[in-house]
Scaffold this active site. Structure first.
Site, short mmCIF file in Angstrom:
data_model
loop_
_atom_site.label_atom_id
_atom_site.label_comp_id
_atom_site.label_asym_id
_atom_site.label_seq_id
_atom_site.Cartn_x
_atom_site.Cartn_y
_atom_site.Cartn_z
N ARG A 139 -3.36 11.19 7.05
CA ARG A 139 -3.37 10.57 8.37
C ARG A 139 -2.80 11.45 9.47
NH1 ARG A 139 -3.09 5.63 5.45
NH2 ARG A 139 -5.21 5.46 4.72
N GLY A 199 1.60 4.74 -3.44
CA GLY A 199 1.52 4.56 -4.90
C GLY A 199 1.79 3.12 -5.34
N GLU A 201 -0.04 0.83 -6.17
CA GLU A 201 -0.90 0.31 -7.24
C GLU A 201 -0.55 0.95 -8.57
OE1 GLU A 201 -2.26 0.62 -3.94
OE2 GLU A 201 -1.82 -1.51 -4.15
N ASP A 310 -1.19 -8.22 -1.94
CA ASP A 310 -1.20 -6.86 -1.40
C ASP A 310 -1.18 -6.86 0.13
OD1 ASP A 310 -1.28 -4.15 -1.03
OD2 ASP A 310 -3.19 -3.82 -2.03
N ARG A 337 -0.54 -7.64 8.19
CA ARG A 337 -1.70 -7.81 7.30
C ARG A 337 -1.80 -9.27 6.80
NH1 ARG A 337 -2.71 -3.17 2.67
NH2 ARG A 337 -4.18 -4.31 1.37
N ASN A 396 -4.77 -3.81 9.28
CA ASN A 396 -4.28 -2.91 8.25
C ASN A 396 -3.57 -1.74 8.92
OD1 ASN A 396 -4.12 -1.31 5.74
ND2 ASN A 396 -5.56 -2.79 4.92
#
Lengths: 541, 272
Positions: A139, A199, A201, A310, A337, A396
């Site tokens: 990004r 990380g 997930e 999430d 979110r 998001n």
């Protein structure tokens, strides 16, 4: 003129003398970007010195050469295409007449904003086998003094010489084989480089780091999943904190006067099966206020306790000075979110207000302290439960924008977007996916995206502009009465900041999943956006 | 042309000594090694030097190669090249690749050249009297008018380094990274002089160029960008270098010291 520019008193190389013209067409004529300059970057709108343009996260520019009256004439100045396949999500920096971008890791390129030509390029072989949810994206960069800071996908922090892109040093932030990776643009604060981690997930234990900008030595680490001894320890049942997630993958903001750093945290791990980590799971899905010198926590607020969908709080926390009920307040606001728009006192962390900015089904509302009151059937089940918003959320990571002159907060949001969330059993193994469930879309449903203009202190909708597809584009607003944003269909466009009326658009031919910026090139305003695998730059004829 | 120079000039002495060594052990040189040598000379020597001493590509005459520690890694690099760099993939069959790899290993078994100079005196000359930091970087510190020297000891043989100091214009190096391919430039450090329509003149090395524009880095490390339409003169001094020759500035011993220092720079290759 910055006093620290390259000295004119440079000794002529030994045995060698040639007269060199001193001025004219010099790019990056102020190559040293001191902390003071970043701190007062609002006084030099021709440059774009941090991820959000300014420490306060406004992504707003005081430039007005391009305005509501002439934006219809906007046309491409140049396009830069990456030599590597894969989308670009970079938010560029601009210093002088040079733009600095990241391409699919690990590439950093300097571009001449006038001609679009590359001036140097740092690259190294991509790391193979980095476990990550969402591909090798990056990004952007941070700049401090005469160096650029780049986080590689395989979790190393690099310092590059600003003038040549040559590597000064590199340090390992974490071991990618254990599921850690980096996608975030670092933030330079005083003499330190603040670094987030990805990380969520993969059962990582999240943290936020600070490194000495000169040496690369780590100055502090704040674990977003606290260990024994921390007051918040025990909010993960048993040993589940050790793989508790809470990554920090979106660049935060900084208030130099309060000396406070604001940073959002991501989901707890595993993502969908909360039975494996009973408790509130602090400090996941939270906004943190930290002391940038020591990494000590000043306050925190958890938007989604014990999240199972999430709904990372990885959105830029925007620092706003505004009146609430007639009283001037220092606020931090975030469109989350999870579907709520939050207003906090950024000095104390006190909850001021929280209102939904899209229709959602998981919470009946927020209580007086801002804690959500869960609605029935709002957790994943083995069969799957339909919950709004869906996985990628009401919004998001892409940046919102705030125009202090009109008090409007602009954000891309998604509506009519639900998903069946289901949970499964899962066992942790280092570097392996650890989600314990997943999502299914709703057959026949077509989510749409809206640019919303909210009243910054109340969250009340002022106008909205509807588009097709999923929300992906960040927003930059300008003193020209405009806001620029783009979408998944590849359209980059300008809206009237007061009315939301579309004034100009351009089809880039690649999906836009990035934040726009605006700056001056040779005194002329340009607007830049990454689209597909290119950087598109626009200016007036 | 530069390669010719390398082969006929500087490399001659190198070639000679290795020939002698070769002849003495000729009987021992198996047919398969000889095939490897032939293939190497045809396919690799233009970049890595006939004796593996380095040219456009790094020195291969090393007991252990930084990125090709095992034979398998070495064969993989030869087969696949190094993406984004000047190291091309080979179209040779896998048997032939194995032959070349054996020869590369053989180059690495040759006695390591003794470097006479003193490293720390060399470092002082580099940082001080030589003025090298005005044009070069080590670990990204310094200026970027010439190539980065962080790992020059791996990339260049001592003979090559000596030549670079005595006769900078004998070989204008290509930079190593993906830079070349990336910017679609055939060469780097091309010395450029130009004059703008309003009469200002500039001198430096080219960092990029296309049909309509050119970008140069001047000797103060500033990058300038010009549309060619704005120029009245543009000279590309091919084969010229802004780097001065140090032949007369330094004694033979001092040159040795510098070479020893440069040879000791083996950078961070390993961390890649």
């Amino acid at each position: 003129m910055n006093p620290c520019t390259f000295s004119r008193s440079l000794p002529v190389p030994l045995l060698f003398a040639i007269s060199v013209a001193a001025v004219g067409d010099i790019l990056a004529s102020e190559p040293e970007v001191s902390y003071e300059r970043i701190r007062s970057s609002n006084t030099e709108p021709g440059n774009w010195l941090t991820y959000s343009g300014q420490y306060n996260g406004h992504r707003h520019s005081s430039l007005s050469q391009i305005n509501t009256g002439n934006v219809f004439q906007l046309k491409p100045a140049w396009v830069y295409q990456s030599r590597e396949a894969g989308k670009i999500e970079t938010s560029p920096l601009v210093i002088g007449d040079v733009m600095y971008i990241t391409e699919k890791p690990h590439i950093v390129t300097a571009l001449d904003t006038r001609t679009g030509r590359p001036l140097w390029c740092y690259r190294r072989p991509p790391a193979e086998g980095v476990p990550a949810c969402c591909g090798p994206v990056n990004r952007g960069l941070a700049v401090l003094e005469d160096a650029l800071y780049h986080l590689t996908f395989d979790a190393k922090l690099l310092a590059l010489d600003l003038q040549s892109g040559r590597l000064r040093w590199e340090v390992s932030v974490a071991d990618y084989r254990d599921g850690y990776s980096c996608t975030v643009a670092p933030l330079a604060v005083k003499d330190k480089i603040i670094v987030g981690i990805s990380g969520g997930e993969f059962g990582i234990r999240g943290f936020l780091d600070a490194y000495d900008a000169r040496t690369g030595e780590r100055a502090w680490r704040f674990y977003t999943v606290p260990g024994p001894g921390d007051p918040a320890f025990g909010t993960y049942e048993g040993d589940s904190w050790m793989t508790g997630g809470a990554p920090t993958w979106v660049t935060g903001t900084f208030d130099p006067e309060l000396n406070m750093l604001y940073w959002g945290t991501g989901n707890p791990s595993p993502d969908y099966n909360g039975d494996l980590r009973k408790g509130d799971n602090l400090y996941s899905c939270s906004l943190l206020a930290l002391d940038p010198d020591t990494g000590k926590l000043r306050w925190h607020f958890q938007h989604t306790p014990h999240d199972t969908r999430d709904w990372a709080s990885c959105q830029v926390p925007v620092l706003v000075d505004a009146q609430v009920d007639g009283v001037p307040r220092k606020l931090v606001v975030q469109a989350n979110r999870n579907g709520f728009y939050y207003v906090h006192d950024r000095v104390t962390g006190a909850f001021v207000r929280g209102v939904p900015f899209i229709p959602q089904t998981w919470a009946k509302g927020l209580d007086a302290a801002g804690r959500p009151i869960p609605a029935p059937h709002s957790e994943p089940t083995p069969e799957g439960n339909l919950i709004y918003p869906g996985l990628s959320g009401a919004t998001n990571w892409f940046s919102p924008s705030y125009d202090a002159a009109n008090g409007l907060f602009y954000v891309q949001a998604q509506e009519e977007y639900g998903m069946y969330y289901y949970k499964m059993e899962a066992a942790y193994s280092p570097g392996r996916n650890f989600e314990a469930g997943g999502t299914r879309p709703v057959a026949g449903e077509e989510p749409f995206t809206i640019v919303k203009a909210l009243d910054v202190t109340t969250g009340t909708l002022r106008w909205q502009f509807r588009m097709e597809g999923e929300a992906r584009g960040g927003i930059v607003s300008t003193a020209g009465g405009l806001l620029f944003t783009g979408n998944a269909e590849g359209a980059f466009f300008a809206l009237d900041a007061v009315t939301g009326k579309p004034l100009w658009h351009f089809q880039t031919g690649g999906q836009i999943w990035a934040n726009p910026i605006t700056y001056l090139s040779g005194g002329k305003q340009q607007v830049a956006i990454a689209a597909g695998q290119g950087i598109f730059v626009f200016e007036l004829p | 042309m530069l390669i010719v120079l390398l082969q006929s000039g500087v490399a001659v002495c190198h070639g000679k000594s290795s020939d002698e060594r070769e002849q003495s052990g000729a009987a021992a040189l198996s047919a398969s090694l000889q095939e490897g040598q032939t293939l190497y000379l045809a396919h690799c020597s233009a970049c890595h030097g006939p004796g593996g001493e380095g040219g456009k590509g790094p020195t291969l005459a090393l007991p252990s190669l930084p990125r090709a520690g095992t034979d398998e890694q070495l064969r993989r690099i030869i087969r696949g090249g190094i993406s984004g760099s000047g190291m091309p993939r080979s179209e040779l069959s896998s048997e032939k690749i194995a032959r070349v790899a054996d020869w590369v290993r053989h180059l690495g078994t040759r006695p390591v050249e003794k470097i006479p100079g003193d490293i720390s005196s060399g470092r002082k000359l580099y940082q001080g009297r030589g003025g090298c930091v005005q044009c070069h970087t080590i670990d990204g510190i310094g200026k970027a008018i010439g190539p980065d020297l962080t790992d020059i000891g791996l990339r260049r043989s001592p003979d090559y380094l000596r030549m670079a100091l005595l006769e900078p214009e004998a070989d204008i190096p290509q930079t190593y990274s993906g830079y070349n391919r990336y910017l679609s430039l055939r060469e780097n450090f091309l010395q450029v002089r130009l004059v703008t329509q309003d009469g200002r003149s500039f001198f430096g090395v080219r960092v990029n160029e296309d049909t309509f524009s050119i970008q140069i880095r001047d000797l103060e490390n500033q990058i300038h960008s010009f549309y060619k339409a704005e120029l009245t003169e543009l000279h590309k001094d091919r084969g010229k270098s802004p780097m001065p020759s140090y032949r007369d500035a330094f004694t033979a011993n001092e040159i040795d010291d510098l070479v020893a220092f440069l040879h000791s720079l083996i950078g961070r290759r390993t961390s890649r």
